[in-house]
Every structure is written in C-alpha cells, then in structure tokens.
Scaffold this motif. Structure first.
Motif, PDB file in Angstrom:
ATOM      1  N   VAL A  36       0.842  -1.205   0.000  1.00  0.00           N
ATOM      2  CA  VAL A  36       0.000   0.000   0.000  1.00  0.00           C
ATOM      3  C   VAL A  36       0.874   1.250   0.000  1.00  0.00           C
ATOM      4  N   LEU A  37       1.928   1.254   0.791  1.00  0.00           N
ATOM      5  CA  LEU A  37       2.826   2.408   0.843  1.00  0.00           C
ATOM      6  C   LEU A  37       3.576   2.595  -0.474  1.00  0.00           C
ATOM      7  N   THR A  38       3.950   1.511  -1.115  1.00  0.00           N
ATOM      8  CA  THR A  38       4.618   1.608  -2.418  1.00  0.00           C
ATOM      9  C   THR A  38       3.676   2.230  -3.440  1.00  0.00           C
ATOM     10  N   LYS A  39       2.443   1.761  -3.467  1.00  0.00           N
ATOM     11  CA  LYS A  39       1.444   2.315  -4.384  1.00  0.00           C
ATOM     12  C   LYS A  39       1.201   3.796  -4.079  1.00  0.00           C
ATOM     13  N   ALA A  40       1.057   4.133  -2.811  1.00  0.00           N
ATOM     14  CA  ALA A  40       0.826   5.527  -2.416  1.00  0.00           C
ATOM     15  C   ALA A  40       2.012   6.401  -2.808  1.00  0.00           C
ATOM     16  N   HIS A  41       3.226   5.884  -2.643  1.00  0.00           N
ATOM     17  CA  HIS A  41       4.418   6.653  -2.999  1.00  0.00           C
ATOM     18  C   HIS A  41       4.459   6.932  -4.493  1.00  0.00           C
ATOM     19  N   SER A  99       3.950  10.883  -8.697  1.00  0.00           N
ATOM     20  CA  SER A  99       3.347  11.277  -9.969  1.00  0.00           C
ATOM     21  C   SER A  99       2.639  12.625  -9.844  1.00  0.00           C
ATOM     22  N   HIS A 100       1.948  12.805  -8.724  1.00  0.00           N
ATOM     23  CA  HIS A 100       1.252  14.080  -8.477  1.00  0.00           C
ATOM     24  C   HIS A 100       2.261  15.235  -8.381  1.00  0.00           C
ATOM     25  N   ILE A 101       3.338  15.016  -7.651  1.00  0.00           N
ATOM     26  CA  ILE A 101       4.367  16.051  -7.495  1.00  0.00           C
ATOM     27  C   ILE A 101       4.971  16.395  -8.859  1.00  0.00           C
ATOM     28  N   GLN A 111       2.187  15.781   1.752  1.00  0.00           N
ATOM     29  CA  GLN A 111       1.674  14.416   1.674  1.00  0.00           C
ATOM     30  C   GLN A 111       2.747  13.476   1.110  1.00  0.00           C
ATOM     31  N   PHE A 112       3.461  13.937   0.097  1.00  0.00           N
ATOM     32  CA  PHE A 112       4.531  13.129  -0.500  1.00  0.00           C
ATOM     33  C   PHE A 112       5.631  12.849   0.525  1.00  0.00           C
ATOM     34  N   ALA A 113       6.007  13.849   1.290  1.00  0.00           N
ATOM     35  CA  ALA A 113       7.042  13.670   2.317  1.00  0.00           C
ATOM     36  C   ALA A 113       6.568  12.664   3.370  1.00  0.00           C
ATOM     37  N   LEU A 114       5.331  12.782   3.805  1.00  0.00           N
ATOM     38  CA  LEU A 114       4.778  11.853   4.796  1.00  0.00           C
ATOM     39  C   LEU A 114       4.816  10.418   4.279  1.00  0.00           C
ATOM     40  N   THR A 123      15.190  14.584  -4.189  1.00  0.00           N
ATOM     41  CA  THR A 123      15.438  15.382  -5.397  1.00  0.00           C
ATOM     42  C   THR A 123      14.124  15.928  -5.943  1.00  0.00           C
ATOM     43  N   LEU A 124      13.125  15.085  -6.019  1.00  0.00           N
ATOM     44  CA  LEU A 124      11.816  15.491  -6.513  1.00  0.00           C
ATOM     45  C   LEU A 124      11.191  16.547  -5.601  1.00  0.00           C
ATOM     46  N   LEU A 125      11.288  16.337  -4.309  1.00  0.00           N
ATOM     47  CA  LEU A 125      10.664  17.233  -3.345  1.00  0.00           C
ATOM     48  C   LEU A 125      11.394  18.569  -3.213  1.00  0.00           C
ATOM     49  N   SER A 126      12.696  18.558  -3.336  1.00  0.00           N
ATOM     50  CA  SER A 126      13.459  19.804  -3.164  1.00  0.00           C
ATOM     51  C   SER A 126      13.123  20.838  -4.237  1.00  0.00           C
ATOM     52  N   ALA A 127      12.610  20.385  -5.365  1.00  0.00           N
ATOM     53  CA  ALA A 127      12.232  21.316  -6.426  1.00  0.00           C
ATOM     54  C   ALA A 127      11.022  22.170  -6.048  1.00  0.00           C
ATOM     55  N   THR A 128      10.218  21.692  -5.100  1.00  0.00           N
ATOM     56  CA  THR A 128       9.010  22.439  -4.724  1.00  0.00           C
ATOM     57  C   THR A 128       9.034  22.947  -3.283  1.00  0.00           C
ATOM     58  N   THR A 129      10.135  22.704  -2.579  1.00  0.00           N
ATOM     59  CA  THR A 129      10.223  23.157  -1.189  1.00  0.00           C
ATOM     60  C   THR A 129      11.469  24.011  -1.010  1.00  0.00           C
ATOM     61  N   PHE A 130      11.695  24.453   0.191  1.00  0.00           N
ATOM     62  CA  PHE A 130      12.861  25.278   0.500  1.00  0.00           C
ATOM     63  C   PHE A 130      13.981  24.458   1.123  1.00  0.00           C
ATOM     64  N   SER A 131      13.866  23.153   1.071  1.00  0.00           N
ATOM     65  CA  SER A 131      14.870  22.272   1.667  1.00  0.00           C
ATOM     66  C   SER A 131      15.804  21.728   0.592  1.00  0.00           C
ATOM     67  N   SER A 132      17.041  21.456   0.993  1.00  0.00           N
ATOM     68  CA  SER A 132      18.003  20.894   0.052  1.00  0.00           C
ATOM     69  C   SER A 132      17.767  19.395  -0.100  1.00  0.00           C
TER      70      SER A 132
END
Length: 179
Positions: A56-61, A66-68, A101-104, A132-141
């Motif tokens: 379930v977590l793999t599918k959610a990830h 994909s959403h991000i 949500q993606f980070a969680l 890498t994917l998340l850093s493009a939309t947040t202020f974190s490295s």
C-alpha cells in the motif's frame, strides 16, 4: 481505529517524529488508503499484514510522486511569486499540500522498508530520488531531505523484530555518517 492505523501503530510507525507535525496529512493518508489495505489483507490473509502495508505504501508513494511531478511547474511558479512578493522569510511559511503528503508517504514507506530490514542501498536510492523530486518544490536541500528520510528508515530498522540485539557494524558506520 481502522485496520491500516492499527497496523501502523503495531509497527510503531505512528511515532515517527515527522508525523506529529503533519497529523492531518497522516489522517488523510489513513482515510484514503484503509480500504485498499483491508482488501489486500482480506484477499491474502496468509501474508503478514506488514507486507501488505509495504504494498500500500509503495502504491501511495508512486501516486504521490506522480502528483508532485505533474504539479512541479505550477508549484515552482507559485514559489517564485511568493519569493518575489513576500520575501524569502515569509515565502517559506507556505507549503504545498501535495509536498507535505509526498514527504509523509516517503517517511512511512522508508520506515516500513527499514522495519522489514530491506536493503539499505535501495532505500538510500529511494530517499535520494524522493528528496530530489521534493526539493524542487520546497525550500529544503536534497541532502537535508534525504537525511531526514533515511532517519525514518533507520528508526524502522531499529524497531524491527527482525533486528539483531546488536546493530551491525555497517549500520553503526552509516549512522555515524548521518549524525
């Protein structure tokens, strides 16, 4: 309490530090994915529920990634507007819900991988790609996010019933690198 929440509690994933700061997102995750978890457990009751949880977590990830990816351009434009109009200090107060949500989901997914004592190098790759994917939309490295994700992996590994009483030298060495 739902079956999914019970399973997360049973493996102590609900005690990941990040969950307290995103409790509402955690509850949304449970509401969204409980039916799938319940169906999976019902169809194959002979399989350990934590294995179903990993599925379930793999599918959610995959869905959250994909959403991000699909929202990356608009999120970057929104971030730029905030930076230009509010200044960096105030712009950092805004966070896109999809990113949270993606980070969680990434934290939970990597925790579960650690709990199941899965391969570290694979988890490290997953953490890096997610960061890498998340850093493009947040202020974190990327490095900062990767390190946070791997903390969840290590925590899951430490809490695993599959863990030896004494951590391996490799785990101790890797922990010293990220401390």
């Amino acid at each position: 309490m739902t079956e999914l929440e019970q399973q997360l509690n049973q493996i102590q994933a609900d005690a990941i530090t990040v969950i307290e700061s995103v409790r509402k997102s955690f509850e949304m995750f449970i509401d969204k994915h409980n039916a799938l978890f319940k169906r999976a457990c019902g169809r194959k009751p002979d399989i350990d529920p934590v294995q179903h949880l990993l599925g379930v977590l793999t599918k959610a990830h995959i869905e959250e990634a994909s959403h991000i990816e699909s929202q990356a351009e608009s999120a970057a434009a929104m971030r730029k507007v905030f930076d230009e109009n509010l200044g960096n200090e105030h712009a950092q107060k805004f966070e896109e819900l999809g990113s949270r949500q993606f980070a969680l989901v990434t934290h939970l997914w990597l925790y579960c991988q650690g709990y199941l004592r899965m391969d570290f190098s694979l988890a490290n790759d997953h953490a890096f790609n997610s960061a890498t994917l998340l850093s493009a939309t947040t202020f974190s490295s990327t490095q900062e996010l990767r390190t946070q994700f791997l903390e969840s992996f290590y925590l899951g590994s430490e809490r695993s019933p599959l863990a030896a009483k004494k951590p391996s030298k490799l785990i101790l060495w890797l922990k010293s690198l990220f401390s």
